[in-house]
Design a protein around this motif. Sequence first.
Motif, PDB file in Angstrom:
ATOM      1  N   CYS A  53      -6.816  -5.613  10.659  1.00 20.41           N
ATOM      2  CA  CYS A  53      -5.850  -5.970  11.701  1.00 20.41           C
ATOM      3  C   CYS A  53      -5.213  -4.704  12.282  1.00 20.41           C
ATOM      4  N   PRO A  54      -5.224  -4.569  13.616  1.00 20.33           N
ATOM      5  CA  PRO A  54      -4.701  -3.344  14.243  1.00 20.33           C
ATOM      6  C   PRO A  54      -3.178  -3.306  14.392  1.00 20.33           C
ATOM      7  N   SER A  55      -2.486  -4.294  13.895  1.00 22.74           N
ATOM      8  CA  SER A  55      -1.029  -4.317  14.005  1.00 22.74           C
ATOM      9  C   SER A  55      -0.432  -3.065  13.364  1.00 22.74           C
ATOM     10  N   GLN A  56       0.462  -2.402  14.084  1.00 22.97           N
ATOM     11  CA  GLN A  56       1.081  -1.173  13.570  1.00 22.97           C
ATOM     12  C   GLN A  56       1.857  -1.438  12.288  1.00 22.97           C
ATOM     13  N   HIS A  57       2.505  -2.603  12.212  1.00 20.00           N
ATOM     14  CA  HIS A  57       3.278  -2.938  11.026  1.00 20.00           C
ATOM     15  C   HIS A  57       2.369  -3.070   9.806  1.00 20.00           C
ATOM     16  N   LEU A  58       1.251  -3.765   9.973  1.00 22.09           N
ATOM     17  CA  LEU A  58       0.321  -3.919   8.853  1.00 22.09           C
ATOM     18  C   LEU A  58      -0.346  -2.599   8.486  1.00 22.09           C
ATOM     19  N   GLN A  59      -0.642  -1.773   9.463  1.00 19.42           N
ATOM     20  CA  GLN A  59      -1.240  -0.470   9.173  1.00 19.42           C
ATOM     21  C   GLN A  59      -0.284   0.386   8.351  1.00 19.42           C
ATOM     22  N   ARG A  60       0.988   0.338   8.694  1.00 15.77           N
ATOM     23  CA  ARG A  60       1.986   1.120   7.959  1.00 15.77           C
ATOM     24  C   ARG A  60       2.131   0.593   6.519  1.00 15.77           C
ATOM     25  N   VAL A  61       2.135  -0.723   6.366  1.00 13.91           N
ATOM     26  CA  VAL A  61       2.233  -1.315   5.029  1.00 13.91           C
ATOM     27  C   VAL A  61       0.987  -0.995   4.211  1.00 13.91           C
ATOM     28  N   ARG A  62      -0.191  -1.091   4.834  1.00 13.17           N
ATOM     29  CA  ARG A  62      -1.441  -0.779   4.122  1.00 13.17           C
ATOM     30  C   ARG A  62      -1.442   0.670   3.653  1.00 13.17           C
ATOM     31  N   SER A  63      -1.018   1.573   4.501  1.00 13.07           N
ATOM     32  CA  SER A  63      -0.979   2.993   4.142  1.00 13.07           C
ATOM     33  C   SER A  63      -0.019   3.225   2.973  1.00 13.07           C
ATOM     34  N   TYR A  64       1.144   2.625   3.040  1.00  9.77           N
ATOM     35  CA  TYR A  64       2.137   2.761   1.970  1.00  9.77           C
ATOM     36  C   TYR A  64       1.576   2.227   0.650  1.00  9.77           C
ATOM     37  N   CYS A  65       0.978   1.036   0.684  1.00 14.85           N
ATOM     38  CA  CYS A  65       0.424   0.429  -0.540  1.00 14.85           C
ATOM     39  C   CYS A  65      -0.731   1.251  -1.093  1.00 14.85           C
ATOM     40  N   ASN A  66      -1.585   1.764  -0.220  1.00 18.58           N
ATOM     41  CA  ASN A  66      -2.703   2.583  -0.687  1.00 18.58           C
ATOM     42  C   ASN A  66      -2.219   3.854  -1.380  1.00 18.58           C
ATOM     43  N   GLU A  67      -1.175   4.470  -0.846  1.00 17.94           N
ATOM     44  CA  GLU A  67      -0.607   5.663  -1.488  1.00 17.94           C
ATOM     45  C   GLU A  67      -0.055   5.318  -2.869  1.00 17.94           C
ATOM     46  N   LYS A  68       0.665   4.199  -2.961  1.00 14.57           N
ATOM     47  CA  LYS A  68       1.224   3.775  -4.247  1.00 14.57           C
ATOM     48  C   LYS A  68       0.120   3.487  -5.259  1.00 14.57           C
ATOM     49  N   LEU A  69      -0.952   2.816  -4.818  1.00 12.66           N
ATOM     50  CA  LEU A  69      -2.075   2.523  -5.709  1.00 12.66           C
ATOM     51  C   LEU A  69      -2.745   3.801  -6.194  1.00 12.66           C
ATOM     52  N   GLU A  70      -2.926   4.744  -5.284  1.00 12.76           N
ATOM     53  CA  GLU A  70      -3.562   6.009  -5.652  1.00 12.76           C
ATOM     54  C   GLU A  70      -2.729   6.762  -6.687  1.00 12.76           C
ATOM     55  N   LYS A  71      -1.417   6.800  -6.491  1.00 11.21           N
ATOM     56  CA  LYS A  71      -0.535   7.473  -7.455  1.00 11.21           C
ATOM     57  C   LYS A  71      -0.585   6.771  -8.809  1.00 11.21           C
ATOM     58  N   ALA A  72      -0.609   5.437  -8.796  1.00 12.80           N
ATOM     59  CA  ALA A  72      -0.651   4.685 -10.050  1.00 12.80           C
ATOM     60  C   ALA A  72      -1.961   4.947 -10.798  1.00 12.80           C
ATOM     61  N   ILE A  73      -3.065   5.023 -10.077  1.00 12.91           N
ATOM     62  CA  ILE A  73      -4.362   5.294 -10.710  1.00 12.91           C
ATOM     63  C   ILE A  73      -4.368   6.688 -11.331  1.00 12.91           C
ATOM     64  N   HIS A  74      -3.811   7.673 -10.629  1.00 13.19           N
ATOM     65  CA  HIS A  74      -3.746   9.031 -11.176  1.00 13.19           C
ATOM     66  C   HIS A  74      -2.875   9.071 -12.431  1.00 13.19           C
ATOM     67  N   LYS A  75      -1.773   8.327 -12.431  1.00 11.41           N
ATOM     68  CA  LYS A  75      -0.919   8.280 -13.627  1.00 11.41           C
ATOM     69  C   LYS A  75      -1.650   7.601 -14.781  1.00 11.41           C
TER      70      LYS A  75
END
Length: 101
Positions: A53-75
Amino acid sequence: HNAQIIDTLPVTIPKYWKKNPYICDDIIKACPFCSTFTGKKSKGNLEHLHIYCPSQHLQRVRSYCNEKLEKAIHKLYDYVSYRESNCSMQERNRMCTLQEN
């Protein structure tokens, strides 16, 4: 557009709602973000909402969640590394077993 369609529909869900194109395509399967922000009708399933979905709001949420997931995996990798060899992932010469599998 969807509000006009909704106003003309009965309050209860018709038995054969899948055969009614207004209900099926314009309300149930329509992406609420695409139709609201872009004005175009896009079919919206979970894959569309979570990935495309190209919605700016969803893109921002997806980016935020992906960063959190990546940090959690590294931990998690770091935790496993400490359990296996008593040192962090950065200090270790090789990957932990969790990374290898």
